[in-house]
Scaffold this active site. Structure first.
Site, PDB file in Angstrom:
ATOM      1  N   GLY A 309      62.436 -15.120 -53.661  1.00 54.79           N
ATOM      2  CA  GLY A 309      60.978 -15.024 -53.751  1.00 54.79           C
ATOM      3  C   GLY A 309      60.367 -16.398 -53.764  1.00 54.79           C
ATOM      4  O   GLY A 309      59.399 -16.687 -53.087  1.00 54.79           O
ATOM      5  N   GLU A 312      62.251 -23.038 -57.896  1.00 56.52           N
ATOM      6  CA  GLU A 312      61.526 -23.975 -58.752  1.00 56.52           C
ATOM      7  C   GLU A 312      61.933 -25.428 -58.606  1.00 56.52           C
ATOM      8  O   GLU A 312      61.818 -26.216 -59.557  1.00 56.52           O
ATOM      9  CB  GLU A 312      61.730 -23.560 -60.212  1.00 56.52           C
ATOM     10  N   GLU A 348      57.478 -19.981 -61.449  1.00 56.20           N
ATOM     11  CA  GLU A 348      58.133 -21.206 -60.977  1.00 56.20           C
ATOM     12  C   GLU A 348      57.660 -22.444 -61.740  1.00 56.20           C
ATOM     13  O   GLU A 348      58.452 -23.355 -61.992  1.00 56.20           O
ATOM     14  CB  GLU A 348      57.914 -21.387 -59.472  1.00 56.20           C
TER      15      GLU A 348
END
Length: 914
Positions: A309, A312, A348
């Site tokens: 998705g 980070e 994130e």
């Protein structure tokens, strides 16, 4: 990292796990199929500690036409123990030369490179012993810009003029930095990084830090060398670089951090919403943790081909362009997409502290990273967008989803001992993310916000730029709160599953005596084993006197407990688990449940408690503890329900039941029930927004119309067809919030012409969100030849590799015939699908969506046999869970189908009055 949880959304397939049965008989069946235990783990050793990096000076030169790259690494290293070899991680890379130069001494050239491909390691052998001390390791190497969406890979995009080009991008978590450069690719082996990229001069080059120099490349006038500032001490999996063509929008947070959102060329406007969220989020986390963001900038960028998705990477967060995890079109994005962007950005950016500044010591503690970020993203969104009622949505999206998976015999504890890299991808699942988030939410409630924040600050301050384990966080929170955090939380993280709390009440004058008992909740029915696991359960109890406040809070630390509630009148109801915060299910005595039901109809129970009560009952029915018919009767009490999330959870559960009953000859009867339940709210809402409506009204309208349309509600179907015709002809464009339900409805009840129009709309769509919307609903079509056409389309050039999973999953969830066709399609095309997704969690998602809706015993054996002859190591646990679910579905159907059928026939004979 944000993976894509398979939410129940309007217009999508129903991916939720289906399970239930009688315990002992079903377990015998599991053992007969060999499904009761995971296979033995592969042997694995971590890297030796005799040599470690201090700093990586890394220069990479990607070729965007030949899909290769050249690399030069100069690593400042510390030899801690004399050795004549250096062992590093390395995968799909060819080393040209390697040498080591002790500080102040002559360079020693490596005489051999021994690749251990299975363990993704390389051993550099030297002709003489490397003595203790510091030195410089130099390696020249080449690699491939692969098409596997991991490591340093290529991502296809189309320019505004229609030309196909490629970007070079990265995805290193969990263990793929080793595909970009030889390194010590373990989270605890931290170092600083000086990164340079040699790129075409008309391309954007990004990395974790800000650019400090950009100069012409001496060997080619068409190239430039871009040098980035030195990073803080960090783990390899957080390193990132991107080379491509992008526009950006920019702002500064109130703390002075430069925030940019990079978008495809010409789509900068679509980055403004994420920019606004990010600029609000950074100061929120800084204040919450009382620790400043440590980098000078944060970039958020949308990547076309991206399996996760989002990721980070410190200072350069990558997002999946296809799933609208970052980009929002002010005119054409739906409300759910805005909410999704806010959550993913919040997730994130939380990692920039919790994961990046302080990193887990090893992948065993992955849950700490992901569970925490999955909890605090909701806290952040609730701060930024209180109108989203996001915590109620958390219960439906994360809490109940985690409970469904964790009730299986083939679940796993939150903390899983991880060895070989192939095991890491298996735990990027709803247990690490959603159960992790749920138990942290429970812990936060148990401690209180003030002490929780104090403990978080102690933890981040003590371990910044270092590594930590789960126990380190418990110690900090224990010191801050004075409560037995480790003792409580170890019962939740080190053993799998969760308790069922049974409660009965007795009125004694003006007091209420509650008798509580706990046993492990099992998808297969009442726990029958010896030595039942026990949990330390924070329990809250509310009454109808004040439904929003806990009358009593206790810690249940034993199998049985009696509790006295003072001054509770006999006509007052009593409810456990206020706010559905405790990670357990509740079974009430008949009398207690009966007293709670009016609170559903008159809405005196808060929305999240109405949702929790209904979801508990549904799960008890699936497990065979109560009758499914009893739950259907309770569902009818929701006739006055106004809350979106409560309806969303009802919709998902009815979807699960519909999928189960698609294996019977009375599927149409359950559709009549769906229409009866959803028609009143559909009539109240209508098709068009009313003055004063907000975000949740838009979500509810799309949900209800999609449900009614899919069930064949005549008026909804007629209006959907009318609006679809106007949309296609350009007379009246559908609003973004109505497109999914309308597309779903016309496809479900349409023909080949309808499908052709949808495929044409897909081809013409400029927005990835619109393409995604269409891909999710294509599987709703019912005709066998059209189902085959959709499956063929899934593997065509029209669909991005990572999107194929959505299309096939949609077919499998669309109908009984679609499920069979999708499974055959996967078997027939397994080699191509596995080559695309092997080693990543997309292969697990594909398998899960495609097979878990089956409800015939022999299908569990068929699925198991197929994957025994076609191994998918990273999906082994998912395959076990799917086979278990199929057996549970079959048992549920055998147990309750006839009583459900009789109930639905009785309703038809004498319809209930509402």
């Amino acid at each position: 990292m944000a993976y894509f949880p398979t939410f129940c959304v309007p217009g999508s397939w129903n991916p939720f796990i289906i399970f239930c049965s009688r315990s002992s008989r079903r377990r015998r069946r599991l053992h007969s199929l060999g499904l009761a235990a995971m296979p033995e783990k592969r042997p694995f050793e971590r890297l030796p500690a005799d040599v470690s990096p201090i700093n990586y000076s890394l220069c990479l030169k990607p070729d965007l036409l030949d899909f290769t790259f050249e690399g030069k690494l100069e690593a400042a290293a510390q030899v801690r123990q004399a050795t004549n070899q250096i062992v590093m991680n390395c995968a799909d890379i060819d080393i040209i030369t390697a040498s080591y130069a002790p500080e102040g001494d002559e360079e020693i050239h490596a005489t051999g490179f021994n690749y251990q491909n299975e363990d993704e390691k390389v051993t550099l052998s030297f002709p003489s012993t490397l003595q203790t001390g510091t030195g410089t390791l130099k390696i020249d190497f080449v690699g491939e810009l692969n098409d596997k969406m991991k490591g340093f890979y290529r991502s296809k995009y189309t320019t505004p003029s229609g030309e196909v080009r490629y970007a070079a991008v990265t995805q290193f978590e969990a263990t793929d930095a080793r595909r970009a450069f030889p390194c010590w690719d373990e989270p605890a082996i931290k170092a600083t990084f000086d990164i340079s990229l040699v790129v075409p001069k008309d391309r954007v080059a990004l990395s974790n830090m800000n650019v400090i120099d950009r100069k012409p490349y001496p060997d080619d006038e068409n190239l430039v060398e871009v040098k980035f500032a030195r990073t803080p001490v960090m783990s390899t999996y957080l390193v990132a670089f991107v080379v491509g063509e992008y526009d950006f929008v920019e702002t500064r947070s109130k703390d002075g951090v430069c925030v940019r959102v990079y978008t495809p060329v010409g789509k900068a406007e679509q980055g403004k919403f994420a920019l606004e969220v990010a600029a609000k989020t950074l100061p929120f986390y800084k204040d919450y943790f009382n620790v400043p963001y440590p980098l000078p900038k944060i970039d958020l960028i949308a990547i076309a081909d991206f399996a996760a998705g989002a990721m980070e990477n410190w200072g350069l967060v990558t997002y999946r362009y296809r799933e609208t995890a970052l980009l929002i079109d002010p005119k054409n994005s739906c409300s759910s997409s805005r909410q999704w962007v806010a959550l993913v950005v919040g997730h994130e950016l939380a990692h920039q502290w919790f994961g990046n500044l302080v990193t887990m010591e090893w992948w065993t503690h992955l849950w700490l990273n992901e569970g925490f970020a999955s909890w605090i993203e909701y806290l952040c969104v609730d701060h930024c967008f209180p109108e989203y009622d996001i915590w109620t949505q958390f219960v439906s999206a994360d809490y109940t989803r985690a409970q469904e998976l964790d009730a299986l015999d083939n679940s796993h504890p939150i903390e899983v001992s991880v060895g070989h890299p192939s095991e890491v991808d298996e735990i990027f699942d709803a247990i690490s993310y959603s159960k992790g988030a749920s138990v942290i939410r429970m812990l936060h409630d148990y401690i209180g916000d003030k002490d929780f924040k104090k403990g978080m600050n102690m933890y981040l301050t003590k371990f910044q730029q270092k590594n930590a384990a789960t126990e380190d966080l418990w110690e900090s929170l224990e010191n801050a709160s004075g409560k037995p955090i480790a003792a409580v939380m170890n019962t939740w993280t080190k053993q799998m599953g969760f308790p069922l709390i049974y409660v009965e009440a007795e009125q004694i004058e003006d007091d209420r005596l509650l008798r509580l008992s706990q046993k492990k909740f099992c998808a297969s029915g009442p726990y029958v084993g010896e030595d039942c696991p026990q949990w330390m359960v924070p329990i809250t109890i509310s009454t109808s006197e004040d439904p929003n406040q806990a009358k009593l809070k206790i810690l249940m630390d034993k199998p049985e407990m009696n509790v006295v509630l003072k001054n509770v009148k006999s006509d007052q109801w009593v409810k456990l688990n206020l706010g559905t915060v405790g990670f357990y299910r509740t079974q009430y005595s008949s009398a207690m449940l009966e007293s709670l039901l009016p609170g559903i109809r008159d809405l005196s129970l808060p929305p999240v408690d109405r949702l929790g009560l209904q979801n508990d009952l549904f799960s008890l029915a699936r497990a065979g503890i109560i009758s499914t018919v009893e739950v259907l009767k309770v569902m009818e009490a929701f006739v006055n329900e106004p809350n979106y999330t409560v309806w969303s959870d009802l919709s998902c559960n009815l979807g699960i039941l519909s999928t189960l009953l698609s294996h019977t000859d009375f599927y149409e009867e359950i559709q009549e029930f769906v229409k009866d339940v959803f028609s009143p709210i559909g009539e109240r809402l209508g098709w068009d927004p009313k003055p004063g409506e907000g975000h949740l009204d838009a979500l509810l309208r799309g949900l209800v119309l999609g449900k009614l349309g899919k069930a064949g509600h005549k008026a909804t179907l007629e209006e959907a067809r009318r609006r679809f015709k106007d949309h296609v002809e350009g007379k009246q464009i559908l609003s973004a919030d109505l497109r999914s339900p309308v597309y779903l409805t016309v496809l479900k009840h349409g023909d080949g012409t309808t499908l052709d129009i949808m495929l044409k709309l897909h081809k013409q769509a400029d927005m990835q969100e619109e393409k995604n919307r269409i891909e999710r609903v294509l599987g709703a079509t019912l005709l066998p030849d059209l189902i085959q056409k959709v499956l063929t389309f899934a593997l065509s050039e029209e669909v991005r590799p990572q999107d194929t999973v959505s299309v096939i999953g949609g077919v499998a969830g669309g109908s009984k015939h679609g499920r069979k066709a999708a499974w055959k399609f996967i078997k027939d095309n397994w080699e191509e699908l596995y080559n695309r997704y092997q080693g990543g969690f997309l292969i697990s998602r594909l398998i899960k969506l495609s097979v878990e809706g089956f409800a015939v015993d022999k299908m569990a054996g068929e699925v198991k046999a197929f994957f025994e002859s076609h191994p998918a190591p990273s999906a082994e646990r998912t395959i076990q869970q799917c086979c278990e679910n199929i057996l549970l579905n079959a048992a549920w159907l055998k147990r309750d189908a006839e009583s459900i059928h009789q109930y639905l026939l009785q309703r038809k004979a004498s319809p209930p009055t509402v």
